[in-house]
Design an enzyme around this catalytic site. Structure first.
Site, PDB file in Angstrom:
ATOM      1  N   HIS A 188       1.914   0.531  11.208  1.00 33.15           N
ATOM      2  CA  HIS A 188       2.583  -0.603  10.755  1.00 33.15           C
ATOM      3  C   HIS A 188       4.099  -0.596  11.264  1.00 33.15           C
ATOM      4  O   HIS A 188       4.955  -0.605  10.347  1.00 33.15           O
ATOM      5  CB  HIS A 188       2.450  -0.465   9.276  1.00 33.15           C
ATOM      6  N   GLU A 212      -4.225   0.504   3.992  1.00 37.81           N
ATOM      7  CA  GLU A 212      -2.924   1.595   4.817  1.00 37.81           C
ATOM      8  C   GLU A 212      -2.616   2.436   3.752  1.00 37.81           C
ATOM      9  O   GLU A 212      -2.326   2.061   2.722  1.00 37.81           O
ATOM     10  CB  GLU A 212      -2.110   0.543   5.206  1.00 37.81           C
ATOM     11  N   ARG A 221      -1.854  -8.383   9.468  1.00 37.71           N
ATOM     12  CA  ARG A 221      -2.175  -7.948   8.255  1.00 37.71           C
ATOM     13  C   ARG A 221      -3.832  -7.468   8.513  1.00 37.71           C
ATOM     14  O   ARG A 221      -4.396  -7.806   9.093  1.00 37.71           O
ATOM     15  CB  ARG A 221      -2.338  -8.548   7.239  1.00 37.71           C
TER      16      ARG A 221
HETATM   17  C1  GLV Z   1       5.694  -6.773   8.137  1.00 33.64           C
HETATM   18  O1  GLV Z   1       4.578  -6.493   8.147  1.00 33.64           O
HETATM   19  C2  GLV Z   1       6.276  -7.827   7.394  1.00 33.64           C
HETATM   20  O2  GLV Z   1       5.661  -8.661   6.994  1.00 33.64           O
HETATM   21  O3  GLV Z   1       7.644  -7.990   7.451  1.00 33.64           O
END
Ligand code: GLV
Length: 324
Positions: A285, A266, A237
């Protein structure tokens, strides 16, 4: 007969037939997530919400309606106020397990790309700068035999360690607690305090959840402890790494390079100074973004949603305490 109502906050790579048998389904079809106001308005009149990590699901939104289930298409759920959901006895579903390998693979893709300067090399070639074979062109560190530090040792951290064995690495890990000796032995890993891991690792890879106690876990003090040749990888994260401190560390040479798939915020703002750095790789991401994984995640989230609508226990529930 009453048919449940469901709102899905984005198009998903999966058939909705099974869900449509039990619910009236509305899908938000735009590329951008529904704005918070729109989502809160929808939440007033639905029984089930299928959401993504880009949707803020807070107690106000839950209070507005009569949600029976919240199902998130992700393993992480830091966008959801789970405590508020539990208070209202709303089960929250997520998608653990199915994205472990895809995410660990991607952490490795970033590690190798950053170490061997793949993105810089591609830019260099396209810019017409490849004139000859040069002994000192685009040098990076060895990966094989290096020390890897894994911060956060859940499913994904462990999957990263399994891959590291193939590179004959010394593998250190730190996490909230030490795992049993048998698991450590089978993975060939050693538990060390966070500071020691920072001091000794050539590569540091982050696999913690986004939470209050991991917020800016990496800031100036931690970068100061790292080796100047160290490389940081973050596929967890964005909030775990202080972006200003990361910029300072990369510019001043406190660390050599970084590769991050997650940022704070983000998406990363286009005027972020981080975007000016050659020793930083940033991806949008996409850690879990293999076709198979994304489709499995969607299927799992739908299974959670259907269970919740029927009043059954969610197969993958974040807050099982609501059932006791
Ligand atoms: C992606 O970041 C997730 O938490 O699945």
């Amino acid at each position: 007969m009453y048919k449940a109502k469901v709102f899905i906050t984005r198009r998903l790579p999966v058939e909705l037939g099974q869900l449509e048998e039990v619910a009236t389904v509305e899908v938000w079809t735009e590329r951008q997530p529904p704005p918070y106001d729109v989502l809160s308005e929808k939440a007033k009149a639905i029984d089930g919400l299928l959401c993504l990590l880009t949707d803020k699901i807070d107690s106000q939104l839950m209070a507005a309606g009569n949600l029976k289930v919240i199902s998130q298409v992700a393993v992480g759920y830091d966008n959801i106020d789970v405590a508020a959901a539990s208070k209202r006895k709303i089960p929250v579903g997520h998608t653990p397990g199915v994205l472990t390998d895809a995410t660990a693979d991607f952490a490795w893709a970033l590690l190798m790309a950053a170490a061997r300067r793949v993105v810089e090399a591609d830019k260099f070639t396209r810019a017409g700068l490849w004139r000859t074979w040069e002994p000192d062109l685009l040098l990076g560190p060895n990966i094989t035999g290096a020390t890897l530090g894994i911060v956060g040792f859940g499913r994904i951290g462990q999957a990263v360690a399994r891959r590291a064995k193939g590179f004959d690495m010394q593998i250190l890990y730190t996490s909230r607690y030490q795992w049993e000796a048998e698991l450590e032995k089978s993975l060939g890993v050693e538990f060390v305090p966070f500071e020691q891991l920072l001091q000794e690792s050539d590569f540091v890879t982050v696999h913690t959840p986004g939470a209050d106690d991991t917020y800016h876990l990496f800031s100036d003090r931690q970068f100061n402890l790292m080796k100047p040749e160290a490389i940081l990888i973050n596929t967890a994260r964005g909030t775990v790494v202080d972006p200003d401190a990361l910029y300072r560390a990369l510019v001043s040479g406190k660390i050599a390079a970084a590769a991050v798939d997650v940022t704070e915020p983000e998406p990363i703002p286009q005027d972020s100074p981080l975007l000016t750095l050659d020793n930083l790789i940033i991806t949008p991401h996409i850690g879990s973004a293999s076709r198979q994984t994304r489709s499995q995640m969607a299927k799992m989230a739908i299974a959670n949603l259907i269970a919740g609508l029927k009043g059954d226990r969610l197969p993958y529930c974040v807050n099982p305490e609501i059932y006791v």
